[in-house]
Design a protein around this motif. Sequence first.
Motif, PDB file in Angstrom:
ATOM      1  N   HIS A 144       0.803  -1.226   0.000  1.00 28.98           N
ATOM      2  CA  HIS A 144       0.000   0.000   0.000  1.00 28.98           C
ATOM      3  C   HIS A 144       0.837   1.278   0.000  1.00 28.98           C
ATOM      4  O   HIS A 144       0.281   2.373  -0.026  1.00 28.98           O
ATOM      5  N   THR A 172      -4.921   5.809   6.819  1.00 31.12           N
ATOM      6  CA  THR A 172      -5.957   5.663   5.798  1.00 31.12           C
ATOM      7  C   THR A 172      -5.421   4.998   4.542  1.00 31.12           C
ATOM      8  O   THR A 172      -4.379   5.389   4.021  1.00 31.12           O
ATOM      9  N   VAL A 173      -6.161   4.009   4.051  1.00 30.41           N
ATOM     10  CA  VAL A 173      -5.901   3.392   2.750  1.00 30.41           C
ATOM     11  C   VAL A 173      -7.132   3.655   1.896  1.00 30.41           C
ATOM     12  O   VAL A 173      -8.252   3.383   2.317  1.00 30.41           O
ATOM     13  N   GLU A 209       3.422   4.926   5.493  1.00 27.90           N
ATOM     14  CA  GLU A 209       2.245   4.392   6.163  1.00 27.90           C
ATOM     15  C   GLU A 209       1.460   5.518   6.832  1.00 27.90           C
ATOM     16  O   GLU A 209       2.032   6.389   7.473  1.00 27.90           O
ATOM     17  N   THR A 210       0.133   5.502   6.634  1.00 27.76           N
ATOM     18  CA  THR A 210      -0.769   6.437   7.301  1.00 27.76           C
ATOM     19  C   THR A 210      -1.930   5.624   7.864  1.00 27.76           C
ATOM     20  O   THR A 210      -1.999   4.418   7.684  1.00 27.76           O
ATOM     21  N   TYR A 237      -1.944   3.973   0.762  1.00 27.82           N
ATOM     22  CA  TYR A 237      -2.030   4.896   1.889  1.00 27.82           C
ATOM     23  C   TYR A 237      -2.236   6.300   1.338  1.00 27.82           C
ATOM     24  O   TYR A 237      -1.716   6.625   0.259  1.00 27.82           O
ATOM     25  N   THR A 238      -2.993   7.114   2.075  1.00 26.21           N
ATOM     26  CA  THR A 238      -3.249   8.477   1.601  1.00 26.21           C
ATOM     27  C   THR A 238      -3.053   9.508   2.697  1.00 26.21           C
ATOM     28  O   THR A 238      -3.128   9.202   3.893  1.00 26.21           O
ATOM     29  N   GLU A 239      -2.822  10.719   2.237  1.00 24.62           N
ATOM     30  CA  GLU A 239      -2.825  11.894   3.100  1.00 24.62           C
ATOM     31  C   GLU A 239      -3.550  12.981   2.325  1.00 24.62           C
ATOM     32  O   GLU A 239      -3.180  13.267   1.175  1.00 24.62           O
TER      33      GLU A 239
END
Length: 94
Positions: free
Chosen positions: A9, A48-49, A45-46, A35-37
């Motif tokens: 991811h 949220t995916v 890594e965050t 993974y998103t920002e």
Amino acid sequence: MCTAQTDIHLFNDANLIAQIQTAPFTLGFYTVHFYTEDGKPVNRETATVEEFYLYPSGGTLRDSSFNIIFYDSRFDTYRGFQPPHLRPTGAPHP
């Protein structure tokens, strides 16, 4: 938890290629997850995916609202990209 070397991811070219090997190809796009920002895919890594869509006929990655996130000619079939659905069965990724 996955390590950085194995976490599919994380947003990068290798993980995009890896995901489309098994991702569904429907209506002209592959569904992939990163993974998103702030709604954008990131290479870390965050919490949220999110789901994204790779359109190989134009080399574009789009978000869940179908906004273009990026274009890369390396993923454009008109520039020679061979996605899994266009390769002969069993042929490896070049």
